[in-house]
Design an enzyme around this catalytic site. Structure first.
Site, mmCIF file in Angstrom:
data_model
loop_
_atom_site.group_PDB
_atom_site.id
_atom_site.type_symbol
_atom_site.label_atom_id
_atom_site.label_comp_id
_atom_site.label_asym_id
_atom_site.label_seq_id
_atom_site.Cartn_x
_atom_site.Cartn_y
_atom_site.Cartn_z
ATOM 1 N N CYS A 68 25.080 -13.384 -29.970
ATOM 2 C CA CYS A 68 25.528 -12.150 -30.620
ATOM 3 C C CYS A 68 25.170 -12.304 -32.100
ATOM 4 C CB CYS A 68 27.017 -11.870 -30.372
ATOM 5 S SG CYS A 68 28.194 -13.016 -31.116
ATOM 6 N N HIS A 101 30.880 -35.171 -25.253
ATOM 7 C CA HIS A 101 32.334 -35.374 -25.230
ATOM 8 C C HIS A 101 33.102 -34.245 -24.549
ATOM 9 C CE1 HIS A 101 32.431 -38.428 -28.822
ATOM 10 N NE2 HIS A 101 31.584 -38.774 -27.871
HETATM 11 C C1 RB5 Z 1 28.079 -6.771 -33.701
HETATM 12 O O1 RB5 Z 1 27.885 -6.021 -34.853
HETATM 13 C C2 RB5 Z 1 28.705 -8.108 -34.043
HETATM 14 O O2 RB5 Z 1 30.018 -7.920 -34.438
HETATM 15 C C3 RB5 Z 1 28.632 -9.037 -32.861
HETATM 16 O O3 RB5 Z 1 27.305 -9.219 -32.485
HETATM 17 C C4 RB5 Z 1 29.178 -10.435 -33.075
HETATM 18 O O4 RB5 Z 1 28.695 -10.989 -34.249
HETATM 19 C C5 RB5 Z 1 30.632 -10.586 -32.946
HETATM 20 O O5 RB5 Z 1 31.198 -11.673 -33.049
#
Ligand code: RB5
Length: 146
Positions: A68, A101
């Protein structure tokens, strides 16, 4: 490299470029399953973290790699699934020790935090390092009881 490992990949819109690039590289040597998202439209990271985490927990795949923007949201989400030990890493040493670990089974990466080559190195070390077991097994067993 351990070609027997089957990897489930996932991401939200913030991690889609990193996920797609990693799949391109790792599909040569590993069996890959892509759990989405597949388009760059804004979406919600818990959806894809849950898909990958459930696939790992059920044994459909051996390990998960989820991207993400920061790696943080997907790691929080994945760790809510029983049997998942997810780690977010921005350098290779933590990735290595999370395997040695903690027997981590999901790796989380932030596309907005690290570059592609570093992400690739982190994945390689994480995929190739085996759990040490021994005194660490008892602690992982304790995690599994929680
Ligand atoms: C999306 O904008 C962002 O919040 C997501 O990809 C991530 O970083 C969340 O933890």
């Amino acid at each position: 490299m351990n070609k027997n490992i089957k990897i489930g990949f996932g991401c939200d819109h913030g991690g889609i470029n990193l996920k797609n690039k990693l799949i391109e590289v790792f599909k040569t040597n590993y069996e890959i399953k892509d759990y989405g998202t597949y388009t760059p439209e804004s979406t919600d990271y818990p959806i894809y973290a849950k898909k990958v985490a459930l696939a790992v927990a059920s044994g459909e795949v051996d390990r998960g790699i989820i991207c993400c923007g920061s790696g943080i949201g997907v790691s929080i989400a994945a760790n809510k699934i029983k049997g998942i030990r997810a780690v977010v890493c921005s350098e290779a040493t933590s990735a290595k020790y999370s395997r040695l670990h903690n027997d981590t089974n999901v790796l989380c990466l932030g596309e907005r935090i690290i570059g592609f080559l570093l992400a690739q190195d982190i994945c390689n070390i994480w995929l190739e390092t085996d759990f040490e077991g021994g005194r660490h097994q008892k602690r992982v067993d304790m995690l599994n009881q929680m």
